[in-house]
Design a protein around this motif. Sequence first.
Motif, PDB file in Angstrom:
ATOM      1  N   ALA A   1      16.063 -32.299  42.566  1.00 32.17           N
ATOM      2  CA  ALA A   1      16.268 -31.655  43.857  1.00 32.17           C
ATOM      3  C   ALA A   1      15.593 -30.256  43.812  1.00 32.17           C
ATOM      4  N   GLU A   2      16.148 -29.558  42.819  1.00 33.33           N
ATOM      5  CA  GLU A   2      16.000 -28.238  42.493  1.00 33.33           C
ATOM      6  C   GLU A   2      15.182 -28.244  41.123  1.00 33.33           C
ATOM      7  N   LYS A   3      13.826 -27.750  41.080  1.00 35.44           N
ATOM      8  CA  LYS A   3      13.094 -27.899  39.871  1.00 35.44           C
ATOM      9  C   LYS A   3      13.696 -26.886  39.054  1.00 35.44           C
ATOM     10  N   ASN A   4      13.986 -27.260  37.626  1.00 37.81           N
ATOM     11  CA  ASN A   4      14.433 -26.244  36.674  1.00 37.81           C
ATOM     12  C   ASN A   4      13.569 -26.563  35.587  1.00 37.81           C
ATOM     13  N   TYR A   5      12.890 -25.302  35.112  1.00 38.42           N
ATOM     14  CA  TYR A   5      12.131 -25.682  33.521  1.00 38.42           C
ATOM     15  C   TYR A   5      12.583 -24.564  32.728  1.00 38.42           C
ATOM     16  N   ASP A   6      12.738 -24.831  31.352  1.00 37.49           N
ATOM     17  CA  ASP A   6      13.171 -23.958  30.454  1.00 37.49           C
ATOM     18  C   ASP A   6      12.523 -24.054  29.101  1.00 37.49           C
TER      19      ASP A   6
END
Length: 276
Positions: free
Chosen positions: A174-179
Amino acid sequence: MTMMSPVENFGYQDFLLVEASQEMVLRALAESLADAEPWGGGFDPENHKPSLFFRLLMRIMGMRAADGPWNNPMAGMSPDPDMVGRLDVHMMFTGAEAEGAPLTRDAPPANAGFGGFAADFDDLRISRVTGHADLTVVEMREMASGMSMTAFGVSSVLSGADVLYFRRSGEAAAEKNYDFHLYRDGDVVRRVLCHATWAGGKEDGAWWEGISDGAVTRYEPAGLYVGAGEADLLDNRKIDAILGTLGLTATRLFGPDGREAPVLFAKRAGGAPLPR
């Protein structure tokens, strides 16, 4: 070992790459799990020291446990008896019981954070990376956002080893997260993240947070972030570029032949005690 093909329609995928043997990582994970906060609050009441979670927060804020002294406000108190023994402990599974599709998590509802715990949320799979004798991959479902308790715990035990943490977002996120983070000796050496938040729960109202803390590492190709803003500081393509410095891509790593000799730590009946 034959693994199932990666699921394309996943929400989020968290994993570590540790520059150490699988045996060393298994023991480090077992020790860090035993060191995890046994009950509520910010202190370990038995050892009178800040809990694993609190120590990670201190490191991110530039503090160390040695900066104490730490006067434990819970000294002399006992855990709530209703909370003791309610959760199963991690057990170790090998062979066919440890195999399966890559560990991913479903996307939460828009703007709802990382909620929605599943029964197998605490699973961790530890495998050798095929063709890399001293590179171990740990698959898990990280609860926190913007930090990795698992990576911090492993690096606190494995002196001198580089522990790389990655979070990828799939088609169902839903909400893009990249780490991409690097932990070493219990320190947060490097932290790059690119997270979206849907204002009002709507995609067209998304705002982005891009953070780059610490010196660029040897794992990040030159020019990787040139011209990038907060919304494109990091993505799956750039994560693949970082993996490329180790001769990997996510598709190769989580494909049918990317991992071998899997060991699963899971909170379920059966299995064997964790290594000590």
